[in-house]
Design a protein around this motif. Structure first.
Motif, short mmCIF file in Angstrom:
data_model
loop_
_atom_site.label_atom_id
_atom_site.label_comp_id
_atom_site.label_asym_id
_atom_site.label_seq_id
_atom_site.Cartn_x
_atom_site.Cartn_y
_atom_site.Cartn_z
N ASP A 95 112.81 4.19 -12.35
CA ASP A 95 111.92 3.04 -12.23
C ASP A 95 111.33 2.92 -10.83
OD1 ASP A 95 112.15 2.29 -14.86
OD2 ASP A 95 113.65 0.73 -14.52
N ALA A 96 112.13 3.28 -9.84
CA ALA A 96 111.67 3.17 -8.46
C ALA A 96 110.70 4.30 -8.08
CB ALA A 96 112.87 3.19 -7.51
N LYS A 97 110.90 5.49 -8.65
CA LYS A 97 110.13 6.66 -8.21
C LYS A 97 108.91 6.98 -9.06
CE LYS A 97 113.95 9.02 -5.87
NZ LYS A 97 114.84 10.21 -5.85
N ASN A 98 108.90 6.56 -10.32
CA ASN A 98 107.78 6.93 -11.20
C ASN A 98 106.43 6.35 -10.77
OD1 ASN A 98 108.79 8.79 -13.08
ND2 ASN A 98 109.71 7.18 -14.33
N PRO A 99 106.34 5.09 -10.33
CA PRO A 99 105.02 4.55 -9.97
C PRO A 99 104.32 5.35 -8.87
CG PRO A 99 106.58 2.76 -10.24
CD PRO A 99 107.39 4.03 -10.29
N ALA A 100 105.05 5.68 -7.81
CA ALA A 100 104.45 6.44 -6.72
C ALA A 100 104.06 7.85 -7.18
CB ALA A 100 105.41 6.51 -5.54
N ALA A 101 104.91 8.44 -8.02
CA ALA A 101 104.61 9.78 -8.51
C ALA A 101 103.35 9.78 -9.37
CB ALA A 101 105.79 10.31 -9.32
N LEU A 102 103.18 8.76 -10.20
CA LEU A 102 101.98 8.66 -11.04
C LEU A 102 100.74 8.49 -10.16
CD1 LEU A 102 100.61 8.55 -13.77
CD2 LEU A 102 101.11 6.09 -13.86
N ALA A 103 100.85 7.69 -9.11
CA ALA A 103 99.72 7.49 -8.20
C ALA A 103 99.32 8.81 -7.55
CB ALA A 103 100.08 6.46 -7.13
N ARG A 104 100.30 9.61 -7.16
CA ARG A 104 99.99 10.92 -6.56
C ARG A 104 99.32 11.85 -7.56
NH1 ARG A 104 105.23 10.07 -4.35
NH2 ARG A 104 106.19 11.46 -5.89
N LEU A 105 99.79 11.82 -8.79
CA LEU A 105 99.19 12.66 -9.82
C LEU A 105 97.73 12.28 -10.05
CD1 LEU A 105 102.15 12.77 -12.39
CD2 LEU A 105 101.24 14.71 -11.10
N LEU A 106 97.46 10.99 -10.09
CA LEU A 106 96.08 10.53 -10.31
C LEU A 106 95.18 10.96 -9.15
CD1 LEU A 106 96.75 6.98 -11.81
CD2 LEU A 106 96.05 9.06 -13.02
N LYS A 107 95.71 10.94 -7.94
CA LYS A 107 94.94 11.39 -6.77
C LYS A 107 94.63 12.89 -6.86
CE LYS A 107 96.37 7.95 -3.36
NZ LYS A 107 97.10 7.70 -2.08
N ASN A 108 95.48 13.61 -7.58
CA ASN A 108 95.28 15.06 -7.76
C ASN A 108 94.37 15.38 -8.94
OD1 ASN A 108 96.67 16.42 -5.65
ND2 ASN A 108 98.61 15.80 -6.55
N GLY A 109 93.72 14.35 -9.49
CA GLY A 109 92.74 14.58 -10.54
C GLY A 109 93.26 14.50 -11.96
N VAL A 110 94.48 14.08 -12.14
CA VAL A 110 95.03 13.94 -13.48
C VAL A 110 94.26 12.88 -14.26
CG1 VAL A 110 97.04 13.11 -14.79
CG2 VAL A 110 97.34 14.75 -12.92
N LYS A 111 93.97 13.18 -15.52
CA LYS A 111 93.23 12.25 -16.38
C LYS A 111 94.24 11.53 -17.29
CE LYS A 111 89.08 15.14 -16.43
NZ LYS A 111 89.49 16.25 -15.57
N LEU A 112 94.53 10.29 -16.97
CA LEU A 112 95.51 9.51 -17.71
C LEU A 112 94.88 8.96 -18.99
CD1 LEU A 112 98.42 8.34 -17.64
CD2 LEU A 112 97.47 6.35 -16.46
N ARG A 113 95.56 9.16 -20.12
CA ARG A 113 95.07 8.71 -21.41
C ARG A 113 96.21 8.06 -22.21
NH1 ARG A 113 91.13 9.99 -18.98
NH2 ARG A 113 89.43 11.38 -19.62
N THR A 114 95.84 7.24 -23.18
CA THR A 114 96.82 6.72 -24.13
C THR A 114 96.45 7.23 -25.52
OG1 THR A 114 95.53 4.68 -24.45
CG2 THR A 114 97.31 4.61 -22.83
N PHE A 115 97.47 7.50 -26.32
CA PHE A 115 97.20 7.94 -27.68
C PHE A 115 96.45 6.84 -28.43
CE2 PHE A 115 101.19 10.54 -27.00
CZ PHE A 115 100.54 11.77 -27.02
N SER A 116 95.48 7.23 -29.25
CA SER A 116 94.69 6.25 -30.00
C SER A 116 95.57 5.55 -31.04
CB SER A 116 93.54 6.96 -30.71
OG SER A 116 94.05 7.83 -31.73
N LYS A 117 95.10 4.39 -31.50
CA LYS A 117 95.83 3.66 -32.54
C LYS A 117 95.94 4.50 -33.80
CE LYS A 117 96.13 -0.80 -34.91
NZ LYS A 117 96.41 -0.24 -36.25
N GLU A 118 94.91 5.28 -34.10
CA GLU A 118 94.95 6.15 -35.28
C GLU A 118 96.12 7.13 -35.18
OE1 GLU A 118 92.71 10.03 -37.14
OE2 GLU A 118 91.65 8.85 -35.63
N ILE A 119 96.28 7.73 -34.01
CA ILE A 119 97.36 8.70 -33.81
C ILE A 119 98.71 8.00 -33.87
CG2 ILE A 119 98.45 10.21 -32.11
CD1 ILE A 119 95.63 11.07 -31.25
#
Length: 363
Positions: free
Chosen positions: A282-306
């Motif tokens: 819980d403590a480490k995931n937020p910062a790691a996600l922020a770094r990934l997004l800075k590296n160009g990662v495209k964050l998506r959520t699965f559609s309601k259909e899926i």
């Protein structure tokens, strides 16, 4: 084993650390014991493997160094997916693993870890501790000569890395994805092609195009493994692991040989390891996600259909398993009622609060 409250365990731990350690060291009735622990995980995944380190450190401290456990990473004694077998056979006295790895032996194992659209971390701990889960799973593990204990939780995991966008159920068809157990069985019904790969084999398979997608845990671990370099689309949520709980396995015969004080110390240490892993993620995931997004990662959520299609397929798979597997059904029926009650409560408590705070924070 007689059921104890968490507070009592904490009290045992405090007493052992402050008073009992010297007494244990001096008492001839408390022998010097050394165990080996086989982990299913590499040391590089410090959050997961770290749970074993917490356990070994605390057991030694709580027994004044009389009871020590040496931890070994995956492959050092046995391959990661053979930890349960090693504990059952007595090759090692204790193991640290994820029970859904043994889905192929019996789908019932998954309840000790995670099943599709299952319990969150808090809900799983509540089920195990107060909702009958400990008694149900221990009765199942008894058939393998093992006593199981909580051994950490990842929290809700991510839905994985994809080389292309997945917008509909149609897009899943033919997609080769590293995913196993229940999730693989569910996704296979929607046309996805599940692949079983060890953690170290995932990146090269993605890079070469041997697979099109892969799931592991979440931002902190996934960043270390470098998936973002070859699969830019990062999906959420990992509906097959709403709260993946890891476990310590203890060989039943070895457990019964332990002095009662050592048993208390070991069980107390499992709780510390369990809580510690979740807190660290819980403590480490937020910062790691922020770094990934800075590296160009495209964050998506699965559609309601899926999500809807996966939910229906998951219920079908689980109901079919319950119809043919009495052990599975014995846990599934009360577990399902517990899940329903927990989700109803969450809808008016924590979920409602979190939903508001997320919206308020965006203003």
């Amino acid at each position: 084993m007689e059921r104890r409250s968490f507070i009592k365990k904490a009290a045992v731990g405090a007493a052992a650390g402050a008073v009992a350690a010297p007494a244990l060291a001096q008492s001839p009735s408390h022998p010097t014991i050394t165990w080996r622990l086989a982990s299913s995980f590499p040391k590089s995944l410090d959050t997961i493997f770290g749970a074993a380190d917490i356990l070994t450190k605390r057991v030694s401290e709580l027994t004044g160094g009389k009871f020590t456990i040496r931890s070994f990473a995956a492959g050092e004694i046995v391959p990661g997916l053979q930890v349960l077998d090693a504990v059952q056979a007595g090759t090692v006295e204790i193991g640290h693993s994820a029970s859904y790895y043994y889905f192929g032996k019996d789908a019932t194992f998954a309840f000790d870890c995670a099943v599709p659209f299952g319990l969150t971390s808090r809900q799983h701990t509540a089920w195990y501790q107060e909702g009958g889960g400990r008694e149900l799973t221990r009765n199942f593990f008894k058939g393998y000569g093992i006593v199981n204990f909580l051994g950490g939780n990842s929290g809700t995991q991510m839905g994985g890395w994809f080389r292309k966008e997945i917008k509909s159920v149609e897009d899943l068809k033919g997609t080769k994805m590293r995913v196993g157990g229940f999730a693989g069985k569910v996704l296979e019904r929607l046309g996805l092609v599940p692949q079983q790969l060890a953690g170290g084999d995932i990146y090269p398979a993605l890079e070469k195009g041997t697979i099109d997608a892969a799931e592991w845990v979440g931002p902190y671990d996934d960043e270390k493994l470098g998936f973002y370099k070859v699969a830019p689309y990062y999906y959420a949520p990992g509906w097959w692991e709403a709260g993946a709980s890891f476990s310590f396995y203890v060989n039943m015969k070895e457990w019964e040989k332990l002095p009662k004080e050592y048993q208390a110390a070991l069980e107390c240490a499992t709780y510390e390891a369990h809580i510690g892993m979740q807190a660290e993620y819980d403590a480490k995931n937020p910062a790691a996600l922020a770094r990934l997004l800075k590296n160009g990662v495209k964050l998506r959520t699965f559609s309601k259909e899926i999500m809807d299609a996966c939910y229906k397929a998951a219920q079908d798979v689980m109901n079919e398993e319950a119809a043919k597997n009495a052990k599975f059904k014995t846990i599934y029926e009360p577990w399902k009622r517990f899940r329903q009650d927990q989700n109803m409560w969450a809808s008016v408590s924590e979920a409602a609060m979190v939903e508001y705070m997320i919206k308020a924070g965006r203003k």
